[in-house]
Design a protein around this motif. Structure first.
Motif, PDB file in Angstrom:
ATOM      1  N   PRO A 173       0.810  -1.233   0.000  1.00 48.23           N
ATOM      2  CA  PRO A 173       0.000   0.000   0.000  1.00 48.23           C
ATOM      3  C   PRO A 173       0.842   1.282   0.000  1.00 48.23           C
ATOM      4  O   PRO A 173       0.494   2.234  -0.709  1.00 48.23           O
ATOM      5  CB  PRO A 173      -0.824  -0.117   1.287  1.00 48.23           C
ATOM      6  CG  PRO A 173      -0.879  -1.575   1.572  1.00 48.23           C
ATOM      7  CD  PRO A 173       0.395  -2.161   1.048  1.00 48.23           C
ATOM      8  N   ALA A 174       1.914   1.349   0.750  1.00 49.61           N
ATOM      9  CA  ALA A 174       2.734   2.570   0.796  1.00 49.61           C
ATOM     10  C   ALA A 174       3.370   2.846  -0.560  1.00 49.61           C
ATOM     11  O   ALA A 174       3.402   3.996  -1.016  1.00 49.61           O
ATOM     12  CB  ALA A 174       3.804   2.453   1.873  1.00 49.61           C
ATOM     13  N   GLN A 234       2.218   1.812  -3.476  1.00 42.83           N
ATOM     14  CA  GLN A 234       1.136   2.171  -4.388  1.00 42.83           C
ATOM     15  C   GLN A 234       0.740   3.629  -4.185  1.00 42.83           C
ATOM     16  O   GLN A 234       0.513   4.360  -5.139  1.00 42.83           O
ATOM     17  CB  GLN A 234      -0.081   1.263  -4.174  1.00 42.83           C
ATOM     18  CG  GLN A 234      -1.225   1.542  -5.120  1.00 42.83           C
ATOM     19  CD  GLN A 234      -0.861   1.313  -6.576  1.00 42.83           C
ATOM     20  OE1 GLN A 234      -0.208   0.332  -6.921  1.00 42.83           O
ATOM     21  NE2 GLN A 234      -1.260   2.226  -7.436  1.00 42.83           N
ATOM     22  N   ARG A 235       0.685   4.068  -2.929  1.00 40.74           N
ATOM     23  CA  ARG A 235       0.322   5.455  -2.627  1.00 40.74           C
ATOM     24  C   ARG A 235       1.344   6.424  -3.216  1.00 40.74           C
ATOM     25  O   ARG A 235       0.976   7.445  -3.801  1.00 40.74           O
ATOM     26  CB  ARG A 235       0.214   5.633  -1.103  1.00 40.74           C
ATOM     27  CG  ARG A 235      -0.110   7.036  -0.670  1.00 40.74           C
ATOM     28  CD  ARG A 235      -1.560   7.365  -0.926  1.00 40.74           C
ATOM     29  NE  ARG A 235      -1.812   8.735  -0.464  1.00 40.74           N
ATOM     30  CZ  ARG A 235      -2.539   9.603  -1.109  1.00 40.74           C
ATOM     31  NH1 ARG A 235      -3.141   9.266  -2.220  1.00 40.74           N
ATOM     32  NH2 ARG A 235      -2.710  10.808  -0.656  1.00 40.74           N
ATOM     33  N   LEU A 236       2.621   6.101  -3.082  1.00 38.00           N
ATOM     34  CA  LEU A 236       3.663   6.954  -3.658  1.00 38.00           C
ATOM     35  C   LEU A 236       3.557   7.005  -5.175  1.00 38.00           C
ATOM     36  O   LEU A 236       3.737   8.058  -5.789  1.00 38.00           O
ATOM     37  CB  LEU A 236       5.049   6.478  -3.234  1.00 38.00           C
ATOM     38  CG  LEU A 236       5.426   6.750  -1.770  1.00 38.00           C
ATOM     39  CD1 LEU A 236       6.778   6.133  -1.447  1.00 38.00           C
ATOM     40  CD2 LEU A 236       5.434   8.235  -1.489  1.00 38.00           C
ATOM     41  N   ASP A 239       0.783   6.575  -6.925  1.00 37.77           N
ATOM     42  CA  ASP A 239      -0.391   7.394  -7.223  1.00 37.77           C
ATOM     43  C   ASP A 239      -0.086   8.881  -7.073  1.00 37.77           C
ATOM     44  O   ASP A 239      -0.485   9.692  -7.906  1.00 37.77           O
ATOM     45  CB  ASP A 239      -1.566   7.026  -6.317  1.00 37.77           C
ATOM     46  CG  ASP A 239      -2.280   5.744  -6.748  1.00 37.77           C
ATOM     47  OD1 ASP A 239      -1.948   5.206  -7.825  1.00 37.77           O
ATOM     48  OD2 ASP A 239      -3.170   5.295  -5.997  1.00 37.77           O
ATOM     49  N   LEU A 240       0.654   9.249  -6.018  1.00 43.14           N
ATOM     50  CA  LEU A 240       1.001  10.655  -5.811  1.00 43.14           C
ATOM     51  C   LEU A 240       1.869  11.194  -6.944  1.00 43.14           C
ATOM     52  O   LEU A 240       1.695  12.329  -7.378  1.00 43.14           O
ATOM     53  CB  LEU A 240       1.697  10.849  -4.461  1.00 43.14           C
ATOM     54  CG  LEU A 240       0.792  10.766  -3.236  1.00 43.14           C
ATOM     55  CD1 LEU A 240       1.622  10.806  -1.955  1.00 43.14           C
ATOM     56  CD2 LEU A 240      -0.244  11.873  -3.244  1.00 43.14           C
ATOM     57  N   HIS A 261     -11.261   7.288 -10.130  1.00 41.29           N
ATOM     58  CA  HIS A 261     -10.130   7.153  -9.206  1.00 41.29           C
ATOM     59  C   HIS A 261      -9.279   8.422  -9.227  1.00 41.29           C
ATOM     60  O   HIS A 261      -8.873   8.923  -8.171  1.00 41.29           O
ATOM     61  CB  HIS A 261      -9.287   5.927  -9.569  1.00 41.29           C
ATOM     62  CG  HIS A 261      -8.184   5.645  -8.609  1.00 41.29           C
ATOM     63  ND1 HIS A 261      -8.409   5.245  -7.312  1.00 41.29           N
ATOM     64  CD2 HIS A 261      -6.834   5.727  -8.757  1.00 41.29           C
ATOM     65  CE1 HIS A 261      -7.246   5.092  -6.699  1.00 41.29           C
ATOM     66  NE2 HIS A 261      -6.275   5.375  -7.558  1.00 41.29           N
ATOM     67  N   GLN A 285      -8.702  10.692  -5.899  1.00 47.81           N
ATOM     68  CA  GLN A 285      -7.339  10.827  -5.383  1.00 47.81           C
ATOM     69  C   GLN A 285      -6.827  12.263  -5.508  1.00 47.81           C
ATOM     70  O   GLN A 285      -6.115  12.751  -4.632  1.00 47.81           O
ATOM     71  CB  GLN A 285      -6.400   9.852  -6.100  1.00 47.81           C
ATOM     72  CG  GLN A 285      -6.706   8.396  -5.819  1.00 47.81           C
ATOM     73  CD  GLN A 285      -6.679   8.081  -4.333  1.00 47.81           C
ATOM     74  OE1 GLN A 285      -5.751   8.430  -3.617  1.00 47.81           O
ATOM     75  NE2 GLN A 285      -7.733   7.439  -3.859  1.00 47.81           N
ATOM     76  N   ALA A 314      -5.568  14.631  -2.466  1.00 46.54           N
ATOM     77  CA  ALA A 314      -4.212  15.184  -2.462  1.00 46.54           C
ATOM     78  C   ALA A 314      -4.185  16.706  -2.491  1.00 46.54           C
ATOM     79  O   ALA A 314      -3.342  17.327  -1.832  1.00 46.54           O
ATOM     80  CB  ALA A 314      -3.418  14.625  -3.652  1.00 46.54           C
TER      81      ALA A 314
END
Length: 149
Positions: free
Chosen positions: A6-7, A9-11, A13-14, A47, A51, A55
């Motif tokens: 998850p971490a 994937q989050r990076l 996405d950011l 999505h 997101q 953000a």
């Protein structure tokens, strides 16, 4: 679902969201919509919208319109273009939508802003004028206080 932690994937996405934001900043005058932005970021439109809002505090469309209004404000301060010319120069295709959104963000219609802003920033460096006249973000312009005589 992604096989990434998850971490990570989050990076990822950011990073994609930042590229979308940078694209909006560069191409604000081009015809952009959430579908096209999402395709460029390899995300679904839903999505991307969710997101991006998490953000940056506003939707991709809201951010795009804010960018367009910021640029329109600068063009209107110059005073050499009509409101209609400015509308199309910043990528809006509807004068009505442009005027409505401008009024929501700035607190006055573009024609009034053009008249008032031309003299309000005289002698002010453009970098200072840009900061002083920046439109309100993530909320509408405050309503004027009622005047009781």
């Amino acid at each position: 679902m992604s096989s990434r932690p998850p971490a990570e994937q989050r990076l990822s996405d950011l990073a994609r969201l930042r590229r979308v934001k940078d694209r909006i900043d560069r191409e604000y005058a081009q015809p952009l919509d959430v579908e096209a932005l999402a395709r460029g970021a390899n995300m679904s439109a839903g999505h991307l919208s969710r997101q991006f809002r998490l953000a940056y505090g506003e939707s991709p469309y809201g951010y795009l319109m804010t960018r367009r209004i910021e640029r329109a404000m600068a063009l209107l301060r110059r005073g050499d273009l009509s409101v209609t010319e400015v509308c199309f120069a910043v990528g809006c295709s509807s004068l009505g939508t442009f005027s409505t959104r401008f009024t929501e963000l700035v607190g006055m219609p573009p024609s009034v802003y053009r008249r008032k802003a031309a003299s309000a920033t005289d002698g002010m460096p453009s970098c200072v004028a840009k900061q002083v006249t920046r439109p309100v973000r993530n909320r509408e312009a405050p309503a004027p206080e009622p005047h009781i005589a």
